[in-house]
Design an enzyme around this catalytic site. Structure first.
Site, PDB file in Angstrom:
ATOM      1  N   HIS A   1      76.849  11.341  42.429  1.00 15.90           N
ATOM      2  CA  HIS A   1      75.687  11.381  43.325  1.00 15.90           C
ATOM      3  C   HIS A   1      74.491  12.047  42.629  1.00 15.90           C
ATOM      4  CE1 HIS A   1      73.782  11.902  47.413  1.00 15.90           C
ATOM      5  NE2 HIS A   1      73.156  12.839  46.735  1.00 15.90           N
ATOM      6  N   GLU A   2      74.715  13.233  42.102  1.00  9.63           N
ATOM      7  CA  GLU A   2      73.608  13.968  41.480  1.00  9.63           C
ATOM      8  C   GLU A   2      73.100  13.233  40.237  1.00  9.63           C
ATOM      9  OE1 GLU A   2      72.217  16.015  43.270  1.00  9.63           O
ATOM     10  OE2 GLU A   2      73.860  16.379  44.682  1.00  9.63           O
TER      11      GLU A   2
ATOM     12  N   HIS B   1      70.444  10.840  41.137  1.00  7.72           N
ATOM     13  CA  HIS B   1      69.122  11.478  41.242  1.00  7.72           C
ATOM     14  C   HIS B   1      68.543  11.736  39.849  1.00  7.72           C
ATOM     15  CE1 HIS B   1      69.093  12.031  45.549  1.00  7.72           C
ATOM     16  NE2 HIS B   1      70.134  12.843  45.564  1.00  7.72           N
TER      17      HIS B   1
ATOM     18  N   HIS C   1      67.172   8.595  38.445  1.00 11.91           N
ATOM     19  CA  HIS C   1      65.946   8.235  39.151  1.00 11.91           C
ATOM     20  C   HIS C   1      64.762   9.030  38.587  1.00 11.91           C
ATOM     21  CE1 HIS C   1      64.069   7.490  43.423  1.00 11.91           C
ATOM     22  NE2 HIS C   1      63.538   6.715  42.507  1.00 11.91           N
TER      23      HIS C   1
HETATM   24 ZN   LIG Z   1      71.240  13.541  47.240  1.00  6.34          ZN
END
Ligand SMILES: [Zn+2]
Length: 676
Positions: free
Chosen positions: A465-466, A469, A472
């Site tokens: 998940h991280e 980010h 991104h």
């Molecule tokens: Zn998040």
């Protein structure tokens, strides 16, 4: 102060050299320099023809210069906290917030952006148009364009609102603190884990009593309703939890939030009207990817329509397992028992299969396979702690794309949880050559002796998940920081890249890359993985309905407010529950009175964002299921239309460019096992 490392203008922050005494000096010096330079720039702009980059780049540089000072301080305060650093950090907060308010209300800056918006569209970098659009939008949302009287009223309303929101949160805390439960018979605490019992016994002892003294906090509430065998204990704690700060809380009569809720909703409605929106939900959506209240309502109702029958069946299954109709305080308890029986899988038991170095090499391999990007360690990079590592991302062409610090392990000086933070933003033009840098932070247990750090599958999902980010932030091709990376990305879309990456962590092909028993190297057995995947969707419709209930309540209470009738809080909650919930709530349940997500600020008329981003992520991932998990063309399209664009264009349009059509809910329902 000479050689203040926070005032360096290039390179990575020199973390180990940053001391608390550097903070205030660096922050105040930078704020003052920024004010002077902005003033000069605005003066020079008057009466001249404006050229976009000549005006906007210096302003972008001012923000990035402040970010360069403040980001390392905020980061250290989160990961290497000391009383001295915290004091230095807190001492700067008022100055930082004053500066932000000044910038947000700067009439001349607003006028400058407006003039630039009317100027020629040529000779501007990608994202320039959007940058102006967002800047002007934010100025207007904070009331800069209003006539003096209305502007003053707007300011008053916002100040009263923040006082009322803080009061709401304080009441929730104070009310919970006023609650306690003393139990002396051991039979009544049967089933509870030591983690909850031990502190409760210590509290009783400290109060000179026998047995256990329970207080009301999230871990206690969750542990009791999930594990306590005594239904009366579960009911007592449930009752305490769902009556906090309400007219039903006889333990804290002075902390009823009813009047504050009325006040908060009235103020929000007035603020939205002053700016020109019919209600606060519309005002909130002005900065979101979702375009209207109707669109969000339809979206939630579609999720509801597909989930309700499955939710009913899940509840029936649970009640027949329990052998009786269940009260709300029984649901978690029997669910836990049913889950054990169905899947008999313990996340803890899987740790030996997920040594952290193996998980990370698997994750890096996934990124490489998708985007052709190599992730290389840079040993010896200056950091704040010896376990911290630094990596750089190198493109197929050998170009350095960005880098990130990885801080994995829990420490007493570190905030809990896992997160990505921006260390430096991409700032790229004829003069500036700064690539983006991120922080990836987790809180895993330190490795002991020769054994590598072993994580659970759940923690592996967190790292993926991280990393979404991080990618991104790092893969952006936008050269203006204010709309590059995650900047300017609407709140209901910012979790798209992270939840998209999360999904990979459940794929057998990826688990094979990321797992290997730390002694034998044996990958996670296929049967274990299969039941892990099945357990992921346990009661997913009931969870979906719960989120839809919160989101629909949040949307409607803000969208349907009218000053003549007031909030209609309990009526509206009852209507939403009738339409959504399959679990019956007791009449005295006052969940809304402690719903700090929306009444404390933050998520107001935005709670739907969780589900919204999940739908985007699931639909994006479905494209990979159709084309092949590592389909290079598709991954390139995802990178080009989603990861690289930052906040430089409308995310709805960008999604269509990637997917060929707008997102719809089917993929999420299918991935959750609800239909399909
Ligand atoms: Zn998040």
């Amino acid at each position: 102060m000479h050689n203040n490392p926070l005032l360096a203008t290039s390179g990575l922050p020199a973390f180990h050299r940053i001391l608390p005494e550097h903070v205030e000096h660096a922050v105040l010096t930078t704020l003052e320099a920024n004010r002077v330079e902005l003033e000069q720039l605005l003066a020079a702009a008057e009466g001249t023809d404006l050229e976009f980059d000549a005006m906007v780049l210096p302003i972008e540089r001012l923000s990035e210069r402040l970010h360069r000072v403040w980001s390392p301080v905020a980061h250290l305060q989160a990961v290497a906290n000391t009383p001295e650093l915290r004091a230095a950090y807190n001492a700067c907060l008022p100055a930082i917030s004053r500066y932000a308010t000044e910038m947000g209300h700067n009439q001349r800056l607003y006028a400058l952006y407006q003039r630039l918006g009317e100027g020629p569209q040529t000779a501007r970098g990608e994202g320039a148009g959007r940058l102006l659009e967002l800047a002007i939008r934010d100025f207007r949302l904070s009331g800069v364009h209003l006539p003096a009287g209305q502007k003053a009223r707007f300011k008053t309303v916002m100040e009263e609102l923040s006082t009322a929101e803080a009061g709401f949160e304080q009441n929730v805390l104070d009310s919970a603190a006023a609650w306690s439960l003393h139990i002396t018979e051991a039979s009544r605490v049967a089933g509870l884990p030591g983690l909850i019992l031990e502190p409760a016994a210590e509290r009783a002892l400290a109060a000179g009593a026998a047995g256990w003294l329970f207080e009301l906090d999230q871990p206690t509430y969750v542990a009791v309703v999930t594990h306590a065998d005594d239904p009366e204990l579960r009911q007592s704690v449930y009752r305490g939890w769902v009556t906090r700060a309400s007219d039903q809380a006889d333990y804290s009569p002075g902390q009823d939030n009813s009047a504050l809720i009325e006040q908060i909703l009235a103020l929000r409605h007035e603020a939205a009207n002053l700016i020109g929106y019919p209600n606060f939900a519309a005002y909130s959506l002005a900065t979101k990817m979702a375009t209207s209240v109707d669109e969000v309502r339809d979206f939630l109702i579609e999720l509801l329509r597909h989930s309700r029958d499955t939710g009913r069946r899940e509840l029936q299954e649970l009640e027949s397992f329990a052998g009786r109709p269940l009260e709300p305080w029984d649901i978690a308890y029997y669910s836990e028992k049913l889950r054990d029986e169905k899947y008999s899988i313990s996340d803890e038991a899987l740790r030996p299969y997920f040594p952290l170095p193996k998980v990370m090499s698997g994750l890096f391999r996934v990124v490489e396979k998708l985007y052709g990007i190599r992730i290389q360690p840079v040993p010896g990079t200056d950091a704040w702690e010896s376990h911290v590592e630094f990596y750089r991302l190198v493109d197929v062409s050998g170009r350095e794309v960005g880098g990130f610090f990885m801080d994995f392990y829990a420490r007493s000086t570190k905030r809990s949880g896992a997160w990505m933070d921006q260390c430096l933003n991409r700032l790229w033009n004829a003069t500036d050559r700064q690539v983006p840098i991120a922080h990836l932070v987790c809180n895993f247990s330190l490795p002991a002796g020769d054994t590598p750090a072993l994580i659970t599958h759940d923690e592996m999902v967190t790292v993926f998940h991280e990393m979404g980010h991080v990618l991104h932030h790092l893969l952006t091709r936008i050269d203006y920081p204010s709309v590059g990376g995650i900047n300017g990305v609407p709140w209901d879309a910012v979790e798209l890249p992270s939840q998209f990456m999360e999904t990979f962590a459940w794929e057998p092909e990826v688990v094979a890359l990321c797992s290997g028993h730390y002694r034998t190297g044996e990958p996670l057995p296929a049967t274990v993985l299969a039941s892990l995947r099945a357990s992921k969707n346990f009661q997913s419709a009931l969870q979906m309905l719960r989120q839809v209930e919160f989101a629909l309540f949040d949307l409607r209470i803000h969208a349907e407010y009218n000053p003549a009738d007031g909030a209609r809080l309990m009526d509206l909650l009852a209507e939403v529950r009738d339409a959504v919930a399959v679990v019956r709530h007791p009449e005295w349940n006052r969940f809304a009175h402690a719903f700090t997500h929306i009444f404390g600020g933050g998520y107001a008329a935005g709670y739907y964002s969780y589900k919204w981003a999940e739908v985007l992520a699931a639909d994006a991932f479905a494209a990979f299921e159709e084309a092949g998990l590592f389909d290079a063309d598709l991954a390139q399209r995802f990178r080009q239309h989603v990861l690289e664009i930052g906040g430089s264009r409308d995310i709805g349009e960008a999604f269509v460019a990637f997917r060929g059509r707008p997102a719809h809910v089917d993929a999420l329902l299918k991935q959750s096992g609800i239909s399909g």
